[in-house]
Enzyme design. Structure first.
Site, PDB file in Angstrom:
ATOM      1  N   LYS A  10       0.828  -1.202   0.000  1.00 20.01           N
ATOM      2  CA  LYS A  10       0.000   0.000   0.000  1.00 20.01           C
ATOM      3  C   LYS A  10       0.872   1.265   0.000  1.00 20.01           C
ATOM      4  O   LYS A  10       2.103   1.181   0.214  1.00 20.01           O
ATOM      5  CB  LYS A  10      -0.903  -0.022   1.240  1.00 20.01           C
ATOM      6  CG  LYS A  10      -2.002  -1.093   1.213  1.00 20.01           C
ATOM      7  CD  LYS A  10      -2.752  -1.057   2.545  1.00 20.01           C
ATOM      8  CE  LYS A  10      -3.983  -1.929   2.559  1.00 20.01           C
ATOM      9  NZ  LYS A  10      -4.657  -1.847   3.886  1.00 20.01           N
ATOM     10  N   TYR A  50     -12.352  -2.264  -3.183  1.00 30.15           N
ATOM     11  CA  TYR A  50     -12.907  -2.321  -1.828  1.00 30.15           C
ATOM     12  C   TYR A  50     -14.443  -2.280  -1.846  1.00 30.15           C
ATOM     13  O   TYR A  50     -15.043  -1.709  -0.928  1.00 30.15           O
ATOM     14  CB  TYR A  50     -12.345  -1.179  -0.981  1.00 30.15           C
ATOM     15  CG  TYR A  50     -10.939  -1.416  -0.455  1.00 30.15           C
ATOM     16  CD1 TYR A  50     -10.619  -2.566   0.279  1.00 30.15           C
ATOM     17  CD2 TYR A  50      -9.927  -0.484  -0.660  1.00 30.15           C
ATOM     18  CE1 TYR A  50      -9.333  -2.780   0.781  1.00 30.15           C
ATOM     19  CE2 TYR A  50      -8.635  -0.691  -0.158  1.00 30.15           C
ATOM     20  CZ  TYR A  50      -8.358  -1.840   0.561  1.00 30.15           C
ATOM     21  OH  TYR A  50      -7.088  -2.044   1.071  1.00 30.15           O
ATOM     22  N   ASN A 123      -1.446  -0.061   7.392  1.00 25.50           N
ATOM     23  CA  ASN A 123      -0.950  -1.401   7.718  1.00 25.50           C
ATOM     24  C   ASN A 123      -0.172  -2.050   6.574  1.00 25.50           C
ATOM     25  O   ASN A 123      -0.066  -3.268   6.499  1.00 25.50           O
ATOM     26  CB  ASN A 123      -2.095  -2.290   8.210  1.00 25.50           C
ATOM     27  CG  ASN A 123      -3.222  -2.382   7.199  1.00 25.50           C
ATOM     28  OD1 ASN A 123      -3.089  -1.889   6.077  1.00 25.50           O
ATOM     29  ND2 ASN A 123      -4.316  -3.003   7.579  1.00 25.50           N
ATOM     30  N   HIS A 126      -2.040  -5.153   1.543  1.00 25.48           N
ATOM     31  CA  HIS A 126      -3.339  -5.793   1.364  1.00 25.48           C
ATOM     32  C   HIS A 126      -3.077  -7.224   0.922  1.00 25.48           C
ATOM     33  O   HIS A 126      -2.163  -7.471   0.133  1.00 25.48           O
ATOM     34  CB  HIS A 126      -4.165  -5.090   0.275  1.00 25.48           C
ATOM     35  CG  HIS A 126      -5.343  -5.900  -0.166  1.00 25.48           C
ATOM     36  ND1 HIS A 126      -6.539  -5.895   0.519  1.00 25.48           N
ATOM     37  CD2 HIS A 126      -5.492  -6.800  -1.181  1.00 25.48           C
ATOM     38  CE1 HIS A 126      -7.380  -6.741  -0.073  1.00 25.48           C
ATOM     39  NE2 HIS A 126      -6.768  -7.289  -1.095  1.00 25.48           N
ATOM     40  N   GLU A 137      -9.862 -10.697  -7.151  1.00 27.89           N
ATOM     41  CA  GLU A 137      -8.909  -9.587  -7.065  1.00 27.89           C
ATOM     42  C   GLU A 137      -7.741  -9.750  -8.041  1.00 27.89           C
ATOM     43  O   GLU A 137      -7.293  -8.766  -8.633  1.00 27.89           O
ATOM     44  CB  GLU A 137      -8.391  -9.457  -5.635  1.00 27.89           C
ATOM     45  CG  GLU A 137      -9.474  -8.971  -4.675  1.00 27.89           C
ATOM     46  CD  GLU A 137      -9.003  -8.812  -3.236  1.00 27.89           C
ATOM     47  OE1 GLU A 137      -9.781  -8.280  -2.433  1.00 27.89           O
ATOM     48  OE2 GLU A 137      -7.860  -9.216  -2.909  1.00 27.89           O
TER      49      GLU A 137
END
Ligand code: GDP
Ligand code: MG
Length: 159
Positions: A10, A50, A123, A126, A137
């Site tokens: 990310k 998302y 974080n 993903h 995905e």
């Protein structure tokens, strides 16, 4: 048994210069990278990726975060890769992610902190949550031509 799953470094991982450290966690575990690229996504793409989170109260912060800088996207292959990659990544909240996981070793924020600031939890990574999500995905992020079949040393020495 052999699965493909989506991993994203990310924006926080890219901006902190942790791309190499993150990728090496998967390589060292013997997982095979079968697709990889840097992408700067827009709001529309964020909503596709998302889609399950659009109605959540943290979505706005998540979208702002995910479009804030480029992402490194990878398709990762291995035995039960979906579950294994999630294990290497660690739980969603870095504060409670076990040491030894990517989120537990390189991040530390809590849900409480991020929610109070109205931002997404930073974080670093993903990873697809289950096999169905992984298939969906990988095909959202990669065309068939961007995914490669090749022989890796792991096939002789790890698998
Ligand atoms: P993941 O599969 O572990 O990435 O977690 P989710 O699919 O549940 O959520 C997607 C991403 O949204 C997470 O990785 C976080 O960056 C962010 N996020 C999830 N839950 C929360 C939350 O309760 N508060 C905030 N601020 N961000 C969240
Ligand atoms: Mg998820």
């Amino acid at each position: 048994m052999i699965e493909r799953t989506l991993v994203l470094v990310k924006p926080d991982g890219v901006q902190r210069g942790l791309i190499g450290d993150i990728i090496s966690r998967f390589e060292k575990r013997g997982l095979k990278i079968v697709g990889m690229k840097m992408v700067w996504v827009d709001k529309d793409f964020s909503k596709q990726h998302y889609s399950a989170h659009i109605d959540k109260n943290f979505y706005k912060g998540l979208e702002d975060f995910i479009i804030s800088a480029p992402i490194v996207a990878m398709a990762v292959e291995g035995i039960n890769a979906v579950e294994l990659v999630r294990k290497v990544v660690g739980s969603t909240e870095p504060k409670s992610a076990p040491i030894g996981t990517i989120r537990g070793d390189f991040a530390h924020v809590s849900y409480e902190y991020a929610d109070k600031k109205g931002i997404s939890i930073k974080n670093l990574v993903h990873a697809s949550g289950n096999s169905e999500e992984a298939e969906q995905e990988v095909s959202l992020w990669f065309s068939v031509e961007e995914l490669f079949n090749y022989k890796s040393a792991n096939q002789d020495y790890v698998m």
